[in-house]
Design an enzyme around this catalytic site. Structure first.
Site, mmCIF file in Angstrom:
data_model
loop_
_atom_site.group_PDB
_atom_site.id
_atom_site.type_symbol
_atom_site.label_atom_id
_atom_site.label_comp_id
_atom_site.label_asym_id
_atom_site.label_seq_id
_atom_site.Cartn_x
_atom_site.Cartn_y
_atom_site.Cartn_z
ATOM 1 N N LYS A 52 0.850 -1.196 0.000
ATOM 2 C CA LYS A 52 0.000 0.000 0.000
ATOM 3 C C LYS A 52 0.886 1.248 0.000
ATOM 4 O O LYS A 52 1.919 1.272 0.674
ATOM 5 C CB LYS A 52 -0.916 -0.024 1.230
ATOM 6 C CG LYS A 52 -1.949 1.111 1.263
ATOM 7 C CD LYS A 52 -2.881 0.957 2.471
ATOM 8 C CE LYS A 52 -3.916 2.056 2.544
ATOM 9 N NZ LYS A 52 -4.845 1.883 3.698
ATOM 10 N N SER A 127 -9.758 2.067 2.679
ATOM 11 C CA SER A 127 -8.837 2.769 1.814
ATOM 12 C C SER A 127 -7.826 1.860 1.108
ATOM 13 O O SER A 127 -7.231 2.282 0.127
ATOM 14 C CB SER A 127 -8.077 3.834 2.610
ATOM 15 O OG SER A 127 -7.279 3.233 3.608
ATOM 16 N N SER A 151 -10.014 -0.209 6.948
ATOM 17 C CA SER A 151 -9.440 -0.119 5.596
ATOM 18 C C SER A 151 -8.772 -1.364 5.046
ATOM 19 O O SER A 151 -8.426 -1.402 3.869
ATOM 20 C CB SER A 151 -8.443 1.032 5.532
ATOM 21 O OG SER A 151 -9.149 2.240 5.393
HETATM 22 N N1 GLN Z 1 -13.095 4.556 6.022
HETATM 23 C C1 GLN Z 1 -12.460 4.949 7.243
HETATM 24 C C2 GLN Z 1 -12.003 6.380 7.131
HETATM 25 O O1 GLN Z 1 -12.240 6.962 6.137
HETATM 26 C C3 GLN Z 1 -11.346 4.028 7.534
HETATM 27 C C4 GLN Z 1 -10.064 4.399 6.926
HETATM 28 C C5 GLN Z 1 -8.945 3.503 7.320
HETATM 29 O O2 GLN Z 1 -9.124 2.477 7.977
HETATM 30 N N2 GLN Z 1 -7.757 3.912 6.960
HETATM 31 O O3 GLN Z 1 -11.435 6.930 8.027
#
Ligand code: GLN
Length: 446
Positions: A52, A127, A151
């Site tokens: 990532k 994400s 995410s």
């Molecule tokens: N969707 C969540 C956010 O926007 C989780 C993001 C994540 O786990 N990095 O914060």
């Protein structure tokens, strides 16, 4: 093989931001030579992996999918990257994500959208959407993601793969670009539970460079994949099958519980009464931490710098206005507000208190049960463009994953059937540092 497949499909999927083909080929060749010399090699030796793009890689551009870091070349490797090199994996390239890991659809990336391999009109989740899509599309067998509020697990569910968020402290965060430091964890994303266990084995453990990494011995995870879950006690929170959770997700979990019962486990309904405050708590705390963590992107130290600034303040303003996307700005503003004097007690402090209650809910359930089970997401993958202008509905997508980060416990998503051709995920949550049991249940189910 990975590059061949990437050339075939990545035009459509768009999972990778940057490829590292030359170095990867050279490394593969060196490894072939080592094998020819009869040198010792582990299970992950020669395995292609995608990383990532918020995990720093020396000499390989690390962008966080942001204009702010479009040309950022790190001068060191994250601890996980170093550990992977020692285990013999080959880094194929860097994977797309929501900008600074803020989002649930990979649509906030500055560079490109990633498409769900099961249905190109759908998001891959986020994400870590690039990581999930790359594994699902067969571009790489292994990927690393990061999970602050879901995410890893949410995109794993949307793309029909296996994704684990380890216990907070299990894996070093050194070299992970910080979003919300008290919640962030790096974790493995793979096709099977066994692969996942091998990958966690390689990256877990204490790291002197991360003071929040835990001094807890790392057990042999693969050894625990016995298929035996007789006598296992499962808790199913009623909040995880209630309001806001779709019919398809609920039914898939009920079917899964039947399978687990056949294997000798028992389940009972329980309550996590404070989980309904999870999303509100998370967005206050995560945004507060983000507003502080992202203060370093000022146009001075590294990253993007705006041109034609009149003075220092003007440089800060222009750099940050031009370098960050809308979602990142929204979080910084929310976090700055929640931390500001006069509001701190009402928002940030209150959220910290609720976090303690959420954690206690989990502790109470784990006194009697081995694992907690529910859906990973309320629905399967939504359409591209469907929620991007509706942040609150997008945030609500995380209701089932966020409490796990707030409590700091481990959680995995494993594939659990399909609805209208789209994969669904089963979430298995364990006690602190008990990834072994989580894997054992996931493996018996898969
Ligand atoms: N969707 C969540 C956010 O926007 C989780 C993001 C994540 O786990 N990095 O914060």
């Amino acid at each position: 093989e990975s590059y061949k497949r990437i050339k075939e499909v990545d035009g459509k999927i768009q999972a990778f931001i940057t490829l590292d083909e030359e170095r990867a080929r050279e490394r593969a060749k060196n490894m072939d030579d080592a094998v020819a010399r009869g040198e010792d090699s582990g299970v992950l030796f020669g395995m292609p992996i995608g990383i990532k793009d918020n995990i720093v890689t020396k000499g390989l551009r690390t962008t966080c999918a942001s204009k702010m870091l479009e040309n950022f070349d790190p001068i060191y490797d994250a601890t996980v990257v170093e550990k992977l090199r020692n285990a013999g994996t080959i880094t194929i390239g860097k994977l797309n994500m929501d900008e600074f890991a803020m989002g649930s659809s990979t649509e906030t990336s500055y560079f490109q959208k990633t498409y769900n391999p099961w249905n190109l009109e759908r998001v891959p989740g986020g994400s870590s959407g690039g990581s999930a899509a790359a594994v699902a599309a067969g571009e790489v067998p292994f990927a690393l993601g990061s999970d602050t509020g879901g995410s890893i697990r949410q995109p794993a569910a949307f793309c029909g793969i296996v994704g684990l968020k380890p216990t907070y402290g299990r894996v070093s965060r050194f070299g992970l670009v910080a979003f919300a430091s008290s919640l962030d964890q790096i974790g493995p994303m793979t096709k099977t539970v066994e692969d996942n266990a091998y990958l966690l084995q390689a990256i877990a453990g204490l790291d002197q460079n991360d003071s929040t990494s835990a001094n807890v011995p790392v057990p042999n995870y693969v050894e625990q994949l016995t298929g035996d879950i007789k006598g296992l006690k499962i808790a199913v929170p009623k909040e995880y099958l209630g309001e806001g959770v779709g019919e398809a997700a609920r039914n898939a979990v009920l079917e899964a519980l039947k399978v687990l019962e056949k294997l000798g486990a028992t389940w009972e309904e329980v309550s996590l009464p404070h989980s309904k405050y999870g999303v509100a708590t998370y967005y206050l705390l995560a945004s507060s931490e983000a507003s502080s963590n992202l203060a370093r992107f000022d146009g001075i130290r590294y990253g993007y710098r705006a041109k034609d600034a009149q003075n220092l303040i003007d440089l800060y303003k222009k750099t940050r206005s031009e370098g960050f996307g809308d979602e990142v700005k929204r979080r910084i503003m929310l976090g700055t507000f929640a931390l500001s004097s006069g509001y701190y007690d009402a928002y940030y402090k209150k959220a910290q208190q609720v976090r303690t209650l959420i954690k206690k809910d989990f502790d109470d359930v784990f006194k009697k049960y081995d694992v907690i089970i529910g859906p990973t997401t309320p629905t399967p993958a939504f359409k591209i463009g469907e929620l991007i202008d509706d942040p609150l509905t997008m945030y609500a997508n995380d209701i089932l994953t966020i409490p796990v980060n707030l409590a700091g416990v481990p959680g995995i998503s494993v594939p659990c059937g399909f609805h209208n051709g789209l994969p669904l995920g089963l979430q298995i949550i364990g006690k602190h540092f008990d990834e072994g049991t989580v894997y054992r249940v996931a493996h018996a189910f898969e």
